[in-house]
Design a protein around this motif. Structure first.
Motif, PDB file in Angstrom:
ATOM      1  N   ILE A   1       0.498   6.480  -7.070  1.00  0.00           N
ATOM      2  CA  ILE A   1      -0.616   7.399  -7.342  1.00  0.00           C
ATOM      3  C   ILE A   1      -0.109   8.830  -7.375  1.00  0.00           C
ATOM      4  CG2 ILE A   1      -2.739   8.350  -6.360  1.00  0.00           C
ATOM      5  CD1 ILE A   1      -3.348   5.504  -5.329  1.00  0.00           C
ATOM      6  N   HIS A   2       0.687   9.212  -6.382  1.00  0.00           N
ATOM      7  CA  HIS A   2       1.207  10.587  -6.332  1.00  0.00           C
ATOM      8  C   HIS A   2       2.125  10.880  -7.517  1.00  0.00           C
ATOM      9  CE1 HIS A   2      -0.562  11.551  -2.521  1.00  0.00           C
ATOM     10  NE2 HIS A   2       0.079  10.597  -1.869  1.00  0.00           N
TER      11      HIS A   2
ATOM     12  N   ARG B   1       0.448   4.044  -2.915  1.00  0.00           N
ATOM     13  CA  ARG B   1       0.198   5.478  -2.734  1.00  0.00           C
ATOM     14  C   ARG B   1       1.275   6.314  -3.417  1.00  0.00           C
ATOM     15  NH1 ARG B   1      -1.464   3.760   2.431  1.00  0.00           N
ATOM     16  NH2 ARG B   1       0.558   4.255   3.354  1.00  0.00           N
TER      17      ARG B   1
ATOM     18  N   MET C   1       0.811  -1.205   0.000  1.00  0.00           N
ATOM     19  CA  MET C   1       0.000   0.000   0.000  1.00  0.00           C
ATOM     20  C   MET C   1       0.855   1.271   0.000  1.00  0.00           C
ATOM     21  SD  MET C   1      -3.073  -1.133  -0.197  1.00  0.00           S
ATOM     22  CE  MET C   1      -4.174   0.179   0.307  1.00  0.00           C
TER      23      MET C   1
ATOM     24  N   LEU D   1      -6.807   6.607  -7.216  1.00  0.00           N
ATOM     25  CA  LEU D   1      -6.851   6.767  -5.759  1.00  0.00           C
ATOM     26  C   LEU D   1      -7.291   5.462  -5.109  1.00  0.00           C
ATOM     27  CD1 LEU D   1     -10.095   6.987  -5.023  1.00  0.00           C
ATOM     28  CD2 LEU D   1      -9.786   9.365  -5.639  1.00  0.00           C
ATOM     29  N   ILE D   2      -7.165   5.414  -3.789  1.00  0.00           N
ATOM     30  CA  ILE D   2      -7.594   4.261  -3.004  1.00  0.00           C
ATOM     31  C   ILE D   2      -8.815   4.671  -2.192  1.00  0.00           C
ATOM     32  CG2 ILE D   2      -6.937   2.548  -1.265  1.00  0.00           C
ATOM     33  CD1 ILE D   2      -3.978   3.399  -1.917  1.00  0.00           C
TER      34      ILE D   2
ATOM     35  N   ARG E   1     -10.715  -2.391   0.759  1.00  0.00           N
ATOM     36  CA  ARG E   1     -10.072  -1.227   0.153  1.00  0.00           C
ATOM     37  C   ARG E   1     -10.035  -1.450  -1.349  1.00  0.00           C
ATOM     38  NH1 ARG E   1      -7.733  -1.406   5.311  1.00  0.00           N
ATOM     39  NH2 ARG E   1      -6.374  -3.163   4.882  1.00  0.00           N
TER      40      ARG E   1
END
Length: 230
Positions: A145-146, A142, A138, A171-172, A179
């Motif tokens: 994603i960024h 993330r 995770m 996004l999550i 999730r």
């Protein structure tokens, strides 16, 4: 409301507004007159607060404006603690630890008279119905994603069928019992949602996908709006 408090609240309203907001809207939220808002805006501009706009159109706070640290209100403390408590119970292990650290910092920082708001909150987050084990990193997800990086996923659906997907992560979404990764799927040429506990393998390529992350997220939100209106 004291005028000094109203000036601060105007800055807060402008800070959170995604687009120009009119004096009428500000006056309605603060329960005061539009004329008072015009005077307050002029005062703030005179104090070099970078407010852009004009009467009848709306006002915006320009980027880069900062203020000295301010103490949170009881309601703001309640919101922060409730949100952190929810993440501590429903987030992945890294975010859960960060949420616990945040709650500890808030408790240490608030003055004695506000300590009961932290220690005996009026609101509590529900317990997680069941533990969900993420089968994807995770923290790396993330970061992808960024950064706007493409991923290769081997994904198992509800029927146990596996497919390999090249996706652009958006996004999550954190739900009570699962999730979900929202992403653009190159194979389907559309947005898809993947439960993180059904990912068999994930390859973090470090490759930029050919779109700005902000634009991709905006397209995803529009796709949700279309689906809701159908």
């Amino acid at each position: 409301m004291r005028r000094a408090d109203r000036l601060f609240q105007i800055i807060q309203i402008l800070r959170r507004a995604p687009r120009p907001i009119t004096a009428d809207a500000i006056a309605a939220e603060l329960e005061t007159s539009k004329r008072s808002i015009y005077r307050d805006i002029a005062t703030l501009i005179g104090q070099r607060v970078p407010i852009r706009g004009e009467a009848g159109v709306g006002y915006m706070l320009e980027g880069g404006f900062d203020m000295p640290p301010l103490m949170l209100t009881p309601d703001e403390i309640e919101v922060a603690m409730l949100g952190a408590q929810w993440v501590s119970r429903h987030g992945d292990p890294v975010l859960a630890r960060a949420a616990a650290d945040l709650m500890a910092k808030i408790e240490a920082a608030v003055p004695e008279d506000l300590r009961p708001v932290v220690q005996r909150p009026a609101s509590v987050a529900p317990p997680r119905p069941r533990a969900v084990e993420d089968s994807i990193d995770m923290v790396a997800l993330r970061a992808a994603i960024h950064a706007g990086h493409r991923l290769y996923l081997t994904y198992r659906d509800e029927q146990g069928r596996e497919t390999v997907r090249s996706v652009w992560p958006v996004l999550i979404a954190y739900f009570d019992n699962a999730r979900t990764l929202a992403a653009w799927c190159e194979m389907r040429a559309d947005f898809r949602h993947f439960r993180t506990d059904r990912v068999v393998r994930a390859e973090f390529t470090g490759e930029r996908y050919p779109e700005r992350p902000a634009a991709l997220r905006a397209r995803w939100r529009k796709s949700l709006d279309r689906a809701e209106n159908c």
